[in-house]
Design a protein around this motif. Structure first.
Motif, mmCIF file in Angstrom:
data_model
loop_
_atom_site.group_PDB
_atom_site.id
_atom_site.type_symbol
_atom_site.label_atom_id
_atom_site.label_comp_id
_atom_site.label_asym_id
_atom_site.label_seq_id
_atom_site.Cartn_x
_atom_site.Cartn_y
_atom_site.Cartn_z
ATOM 1 N N ALA A 151 0.880 -1.170 0.000
ATOM 2 C CA ALA A 151 0.000 0.000 0.000
ATOM 3 C C ALA A 151 0.914 1.214 0.000
ATOM 4 C CB ALA A 151 -0.921 0.015 1.219
ATOM 5 N N VAL A 152 0.403 2.379 -0.422
ATOM 6 C CA VAL A 152 1.234 3.571 -0.537
ATOM 7 C C VAL A 152 0.652 4.694 0.308
ATOM 8 C CG1 VAL A 152 2.233 5.282 -2.095
ATOM 9 C CG2 VAL A 152 1.976 2.911 -2.857
ATOM 10 N N HIS A 153 1.506 5.267 1.145
ATOM 11 C CA HIS A 153 1.136 6.396 2.005
ATOM 12 C C HIS A 153 1.668 7.688 1.406
ATOM 13 C CE1 HIS A 153 0.486 8.920 5.448
ATOM 14 N NE2 HIS A 153 1.787 9.063 5.689
ATOM 15 N N TRP A 154 0.837 8.732 1.399
ATOM 16 C CA TRP A 154 1.190 10.030 0.830
ATOM 17 C C TRP A 154 1.578 10.941 1.993
ATOM 18 C CZ3 TRP A 154 1.517 8.514 -3.903
ATOM 19 C CH2 TRP A 154 0.702 7.456 -4.318
ATOM 20 N N HIS A 155 2.839 10.895 2.334
ATOM 21 C CA HIS A 155 3.371 11.449 3.571
ATOM 22 C C HIS A 155 3.228 12.979 3.590
ATOM 23 C CE1 HIS A 155 6.277 10.563 6.984
ATOM 24 N NE2 HIS A 155 6.240 11.898 6.982
ATOM 25 N N ASP A 162 -9.727 7.447 3.883
ATOM 26 C CA ASP A 162 -9.639 6.210 3.112
ATOM 27 C C ASP A 162 -8.635 6.292 1.960
ATOM 28 O OD1 ASP A 162 -11.013 7.862 1.377
ATOM 29 O OD2 ASP A 162 -12.768 6.574 1.185
ATOM 30 N N GLN A 163 -7.952 7.436 1.833
ATOM 31 C CA GLN A 163 -6.910 7.581 0.817
ATOM 32 C C GLN A 163 -5.510 7.660 1.428
ATOM 33 O OE1 GLN A 163 -7.911 7.574 -2.647
ATOM 34 N NE2 GLN A 163 -9.647 6.849 -1.424
ATOM 35 N N ASP A 164 -5.417 7.443 2.734
ATOM 36 C CA ASP A 164 -4.164 7.657 3.455
ATOM 37 C C ASP A 164 -3.131 6.567 3.222
ATOM 38 O OD1 ASP A 164 -2.662 9.329 5.237
ATOM 39 O OD2 ASP A 164 -2.977 7.854 6.820
ATOM 40 N N GLY A 165 -3.544 5.379 2.796
ATOM 41 C CA GLY A 165 -2.595 4.355 2.396
ATOM 42 C C GLY A 165 -2.043 3.481 3.496
ATOM 43 N N VAL A 166 -2.825 3.235 4.565
ATOM 44 C CA VAL A 166 -2.369 2.350 5.641
ATOM 45 C C VAL A 166 -3.128 1.027 5.519
ATOM 46 C CG1 VAL A 166 -2.078 2.039 8.117
ATOM 47 C CG2 VAL A 166 -1.931 4.335 7.124
ATOM 48 N N HIS A 192 7.364 17.037 0.135
ATOM 49 C CA HIS A 192 6.905 15.870 0.890
ATOM 50 C C HIS A 192 7.435 14.613 0.196
ATOM 51 C CE1 HIS A 192 4.210 18.537 3.163
ATOM 52 N NE2 HIS A 192 3.905 19.085 2.001
ATOM 53 N N TRP A 193 6.871 13.444 0.535
ATOM 54 C CA TRP A 193 7.289 12.226 -0.133
ATOM 55 C C TRP A 193 6.199 11.175 -0.002
ATOM 56 C CZ3 TRP A 193 9.958 7.791 2.559
ATOM 57 C CH2 TRP A 193 9.839 7.850 3.946
ATOM 58 N N TYR A 194 6.321 10.121 -0.790
ATOM 59 C CA TYR A 194 5.393 8.993 -0.709
ATOM 60 C C TYR A 194 6.212 7.720 -0.544
ATOM 61 C CZ TYR A 194 6.486 8.173 -5.702
ATOM 62 O OH TYR A 194 7.125 7.920 -6.898
ATOM 63 N N GLY A 204 12.860 0.374 2.579
ATOM 64 C CA GLY A 204 14.316 0.329 2.551
ATOM 65 C C GLY A 204 14.882 -0.205 1.260
ATOM 66 N N ARG A 205 14.071 -0.933 0.494
ATOM 67 C CA ARG A 205 14.519 -1.464 -0.801
ATOM 68 C C ARG A 205 14.192 -0.534 -1.964
ATOM 69 N NH1 ARG A 205 16.440 -6.653 -0.581
ATOM 70 N NH2 ARG A 205 16.035 -7.725 1.396
ATOM 71 N N GLY A 206 13.565 0.609 -1.669
ATOM 72 C CA GLY A 206 13.402 1.600 -2.742
ATOM 73 C C GLY A 206 12.001 2.041 -3.071
ATOM 74 N N LEU A 207 10.976 1.580 -2.339
ATOM 75 C CA LEU A 207 9.605 1.970 -2.665
ATOM 76 C C LEU A 207 9.279 3.316 -2.029
ATOM 77 C CD1 LEU A 207 7.294 -1.194 -2.669
ATOM 78 C CD2 LEU A 207 8.320 0.047 -4.593
ATOM 79 N N TYR A 208 9.826 4.377 -2.623
ATOM 80 C CA TYR A 208 9.565 5.742 -2.166
ATOM 81 C C TYR A 208 9.882 6.716 -3.292
ATOM 82 C CZ TYR A 208 14.648 5.620 -1.357
ATOM 83 O OH TYR A 208 16.004 5.466 -1.496
ATOM 84 N N GLY A 209 9.380 7.939 -3.148
ATOM 85 C CA GLY A 209 9.672 8.991 -4.118
ATOM 86 C C GLY A 209 9.285 10.342 -3.549
ATOM 87 N N ALA A 210 9.762 11.402 -4.169
ATOM 88 C CA ALA A 210 9.444 12.760 -3.729
ATOM 89 C C ALA A 210 8.038 13.141 -4.188
ATOM 90 C CB ALA A 210 10.461 13.754 -4.275
ATOM 91 N N LEU A 211 7.375 13.933 -3.357
ATOM 92 C CA LEU A 211 6.020 14.419 -3.633
ATOM 93 C C LEU A 211 6.023 15.922 -3.363
ATOM 94 C CD1 LEU A 211 2.987 14.129 -4.165
ATOM 95 C CD2 LEU A 211 2.714 13.291 -1.821
ATOM 96 N N GLU A 212 5.889 16.721 -4.423
ATOM 97 C CA GLU A 212 6.053 18.172 -4.309
ATOM 98 C C GLU A 212 4.783 18.884 -4.759
ATOM 99 O OE1 GLU A 212 10.702 17.411 -5.613
ATOM 100 O OE2 GLU A 212 9.506 18.912 -6.720
#
Length: 364
Positions: A151-155, A162-166, A192-194, A204-212
């Protein structure tokens, strides 16, 4: 009968500050603010056309262009941002900016001759930079091509619960082979980031990215716009998923405003990030502008935190940017891990010298 002109009146009359001390501060502050706005606005570049790094210059122009020029834009192609990250593609559908992210395993080379088993969004580490304007309606379709749920959280985003990604709290797991669509309106401005919220190993293996999210009045003015995402999980000690010497150098010129978006992805450790060659100014934390920007040369970044830094290099050279926890950036054989280089070139336009700090820079 017209009044005679006062002494000193006319075109050559010298401007005088008001007698009131308070009014003097207002007038001087306005003048300084106007000068800064003219000197550092997004459309200006101290650097001029000299070829420091064409890709990075083009990427910054893409990010810094006024919002009005994008009116009527129907899509955005993927673009290399010149710092080891990539701008995400999107397409406008019924007034909504639609992005697609596919999570899948990937064998990733963190440095020459060393590979790790990574997880990537769209085959990229870090995941593509999702960049939108304040007020944009956003739709992100996440597909899971991994053998485990995610699942993906939009930090940092303000959005419906219900869109928070938990997983198992605000939504069911995205099982292998399935997709989940997130929709929200971008109201939380800044850097921010996701990231995956399934477990720390996926992050830790790379499932993240910047959110601007660009504010309506425009982004932080700068000639260069870079991202450094720290990582300390299964990929080792990395900047933007690479270890030195595979990290991407950040090219700039003396006198330029360099915007560095510092993002701590973890998943476990704190990192003391230091820039050689002078201080920088912290202007925002977690996407929120600081009421009092702070100057420093080392900043400790925790997991989940983001900082916006403005650094103005005063001397040319190759300046080290690294984690000052030495086991994260140096070994007996030399530099490794969390290290990148700011490759600073002389200014195109000569700058006035600052006694004891720098000398005037010559023409290229």
């Amino acid at each position: 009968m017209p009044l005679p002109p006062r002494p000193g009146a006319g075109p050559a009359r010298r401007f005088r500050l008001p007698r009131s001390r308070a009014l003097r501060y207002v007038v001087l502050g306005s003048a300084v603010g106007l000068t800064a706005a003219v000197a550092t606005g997004p459309a200006r570049s101290v650097a001029g056309p000299a070829p420091v790094n064409v890709e990075q210059a083009a990427a910054t122009q893409l990010l810094q262009r006024p919002l009005g020029t994008a009116f009527g834009q129907r899509s955005q192609a993927e673009a290399d941002l010149g710092d080891g990250t990539t701008l995400a593609a999107w397409e406008l559908k019924d007034g909504v900016k639609e992005f697609h992210l596919t999570a899948a395993p990937l064998t990733w080379e963190t440095e020459p001759g060393r590979t790790k088993q990574a997880l990537a969004f769209n085959g990229r580490l870090p995941g593509p930079v999702i960049r939108v304007n304040q007020g944009d309606k956003v739709r992100i379709v996440v597909k899971n091509d991994m053998p485990k749920p995610t699942a993906v959280h939009w930090h940092g985003m303000e959005l419906p619960n219900d869109q928070d990604g938990v997983p198992m709290l605000t939504q069911p797991d995205i099982e292998p082979g399935q997709s989940f669509t997130y929709e929200w309106t971008a109201v939380s401005t800044g850097t921010h980031w996701y990231h995956s919220h399934e477990d720390g190993d996926q992050e830790g293996r790379g499932l993240y990215g910047a959110l601007e999210v660009v504010p309506t009045l425009g982004d932080i003015p700068a000639e260069r716009d870079f991202r450094i995402m720290t990582g300390d999980g299964a990929l080792g000690f990395v900047f933007n998923a690479k270890s030195y010497p595979a990290t991407t150098s950040l090219a700039a010129k003396v006198g330029e405003r360099v915007h560095i978006r510092l993002i701590g992805t973890g998943p476990e450790m704190f990192h003391a990030i230091h820039i050689h060659g002078g201080y920088f100014t912290v202007v925002a934390q977690d996407g929120r502008p600081l009421a009092v920007p702070q100057q420093m040369d080392t900043l400790t970044v925790g997991v989940g935190q983001t900082y916006d830094l403005i650094w103005v290099p005063v001397r040319p050279g190759k300046w080290m940017i690294h984690c000052h926890v030495f086991s994260h950036s140096e070994v007996s054989m030399g530099m490794t891990g969390m290290v990148t280089i700011a490759d600073v070139h002389p200014a195109t336009v000569p700058l006035p010298g600052i006694p004891g700090v720098t000398e005037s820079q010559p023409h290229n």
